[in-house]
Write a protein that holds these residues in place. Sequence first.
Motif, short mmCIF file in Angstrom:
data_model
loop_
_atom_site.label_atom_id
_atom_site.label_comp_id
_atom_site.label_asym_id
_atom_site.label_seq_id
_atom_site.Cartn_x
_atom_site.Cartn_y
_atom_site.Cartn_z
N UNK A 1 -20.02 -7.85 38.46
CA UNK A 1 -20.66 -8.52 39.58
C UNK A 1 -21.90 -7.74 39.97
N UNK A 2 -23.04 -8.45 40.13
CA UNK A 2 -24.30 -7.76 40.30
C UNK A 2 -25.29 -8.62 41.10
N UNK A 3 -26.32 -7.96 41.59
CA UNK A 3 -27.51 -8.60 42.16
C UNK A 3 -28.73 -7.95 41.49
N UNK A 4 -29.69 -8.76 41.09
CA UNK A 4 -30.91 -8.22 40.50
C UNK A 4 -31.77 -7.58 41.59
N UNK A 5 -32.43 -6.48 41.26
CA UNK A 5 -33.29 -5.84 42.25
C UNK A 5 -34.44 -6.76 42.65
N UNK A 6 -34.88 -7.62 41.74
CA UNK A 6 -35.91 -8.59 42.09
C UNK A 6 -35.41 -9.54 43.18
N UNK A 7 -34.12 -9.86 43.13
CA UNK A 7 -33.53 -10.71 44.16
C UNK A 7 -33.46 -9.97 45.50
N UNK A 8 -33.25 -8.65 45.44
CA UNK A 8 -33.28 -7.83 46.65
C UNK A 8 -34.65 -7.92 47.30
N UNK A 9 -35.70 -7.70 46.50
CA UNK A 9 -37.06 -7.72 47.04
C UNK A 9 -37.40 -9.09 47.62
N UNK A 10 -37.11 -10.13 46.87
CA UNK A 10 -37.43 -11.49 47.32
C UNK A 10 -36.63 -11.85 48.57
N UNK A 11 -35.37 -11.43 48.61
CA UNK A 11 -34.53 -11.74 49.75
C UNK A 11 -34.98 -11.03 51.02
N UNK A 12 -35.42 -9.78 50.87
CA UNK A 12 -35.95 -9.06 52.03
C UNK A 12 -37.16 -9.80 52.60
N UNK A 13 -38.06 -10.23 51.73
CA UNK A 13 -39.25 -10.94 52.19
C UNK A 13 -38.88 -12.25 52.86
N UNK A 14 -37.92 -12.97 52.29
CA UNK A 14 -37.54 -14.26 52.85
C UNK A 14 -36.89 -14.09 54.22
N UNK A 15 -36.02 -13.10 54.35
CA UNK A 15 -35.36 -12.87 55.64
C UNK A 15 -36.36 -12.44 56.70
N UNK A 16 -37.29 -11.55 56.31
CA UNK A 16 -38.28 -11.09 57.28
C UNK A 16 -39.24 -12.23 57.66
N UNK A 17 -39.62 -13.05 56.70
CA UNK A 17 -40.50 -14.18 56.99
C UNK A 17 -39.84 -15.13 57.98
N UNK A 18 -38.54 -15.37 57.81
CA UNK A 18 -37.82 -16.23 58.75
C UNK A 18 -37.78 -15.60 60.14
N UNK A 19 -37.59 -14.28 60.20
CA UNK A 19 -37.59 -13.58 61.49
C UNK A 19 -38.96 -13.68 62.15
N UNK A 20 -40.03 -13.45 61.38
CA UNK A 20 -41.38 -13.52 61.93
C UNK A 20 -41.67 -14.91 62.48
N UNK A 21 -41.23 -15.93 61.75
CA UNK A 21 -41.43 -17.31 62.22
C UNK A 21 -40.65 -17.57 63.49
N UNK A 22 -39.44 -17.03 63.57
CA UNK A 22 -38.62 -17.20 64.77
C UNK A 22 -39.27 -16.49 65.96
N UNK A 23 -39.79 -15.28 65.72
CA UNK A 23 -40.46 -14.54 66.80
C UNK A 23 -41.69 -15.30 67.29
N UNK A 24 -42.45 -15.87 66.36
CA UNK A 24 -43.63 -16.62 66.74
C UNK A 24 -43.26 -17.87 67.54
#
Length: 536
Positions: free
Chosen positions: A51-74
């Motif tokens: 069972x694994x997660x690709x590090x590329x998925x880690x990077x992309x997921x961090x960006x997606x979660x932060x983008x959603x937070x930034x949109x919510x803050x705005x």
Amino acid sequence: MSAAVIAEGRAVLGIELGSTRIKACLIDPADSTVLAVGAHEWQNELVDGYWSYALEAVHAGLQAAYAALAADAAARHGAAPARLAAIGVSAMMHGHLAFDETGDLLVPFRTWRNTTTGAAAAALTELFGTAIPQRWSIAHLHQAVIDDEPHVGRVHRITTLAGYVHELIGGDRVLGVGDASGMFPLAADGSGYDAALLARYDALAGSALAGPLSGMLPAVLPAGAAAGTLSAEGAALLDPSGTLQPGALLCPPEGDAGTGMVATNAIAPRTGNVSVGTSIFAMVVLERPLTGIHPEIDIVATPAGHPVAMVHANNGTSELAAWVGVLRRFAELAGTPLDADAAYRLLLDEAMTAGADADGVVAYPLEAGEPVLGLDAGRPMVVRGGESALTLAALVRAQLLSVFATLAVGMRVLHAEGVAVDRLQAHGGLFRTAGVAQRTLAAAVGAPVGVVGAAAEGGAWGMALLAGFAAQHGGDPRGGDLAAYLDHTVFAGVATSVVDPVTADRDGFAVYLDRFESGLAVQRAALDALPAGALS
């Protein structure tokens, strides 16, 4: 006021990489209120049998979660954060993330969910004189040594997922006490790894590793310490738009168990919490050491370094969620679509109309192996006798009871040890449906169970609290007491819903658990008859 906190750079950010969601939570450290949230869903995958997660998925997921937070803050406050006072990163604990001296990943990330380290865990438990579960990082590393894997001699450093992300965004090569305690046993005072056990391991590994294990492990820091600052590269990784600026204080990265304890204010002796998600685990802060070594229990630590007995089940709510998904699809086909929360509300309410023992229906939610039950793999199934009627209520109640069954097996060991707990605090999405899961958990563990409304944001909120604690006194761990901070700054006046065990529920759960354990032979037979790959 909230807009000013964001505009003036006083807000703090918590990020948690869970098994199914990466979540970001922005809070006002003055009163711990949530200012904005963001999330990104992801799933593990089988890579070369792990069972694994690709590090590329880690990077992309961090960006997606932060983008959603930034949109919510705005949307809420008129602007996304440009500066932050502090950031904390948390993630699922344990596993194997091994890098060479140039920083390249040697093998795909092996998560806590893998049950492939039985030989190593047994050998290390005997060597160390303390229980080493299969999911711990040292068990993964030593299994690779036993198996003479080609990458072993090139290992320069190992870390956890939280440690990896923390370093990626500019932090030091460190871990918080709680996360470190799931890599290798700690010294009694929680100040670092046990030096005597490190020496024993080096003698055992011999020349298989390129150097002493101590040099490969991240340093250990207590809650409140400074652990670097957000770099320009880290800010750009989180927020490619360029709005977020570097410089925020980074607190020690923590594991999801530690952030769950913080989010439920369960870090003092005789307190505990239960986190329910893809896995399910109970954390009970100990007043004294256990008298024996128990494979069902591992000893970890709070973010402040106090010893904790952890009962961990690999399989939590995934199978229940799958059944809810099936029934939601039927509702959609019938022309009455339901969102997830509404479906859970209806189905869990219906479940409580069945008998407390699920009317003879037994569910096994075992998508992965379950060491507490002695299973290296699992096969989800529903079993009933011919005399047991299959009703919707019984089916859903059996699935609900099964979520807590393995946990109850492990908790029996703590009861036999005389470990006292005044109250368990619960958190996880299942508790959004008020009352039902809380009442069932109370029956399973035989103790009052509380749910704090503020903990609904889960580990990301708990990680933000740890970041706020560090920011409060400039990253000096001597400047404050985490328990006092939680009591007086975060949870003062916060309402908690507490449910005591109901006798009928306890009796019904005991009957169900007896059937569940008796039927484990069916699981073993299914594994023999349907080995890995037979159903693909």
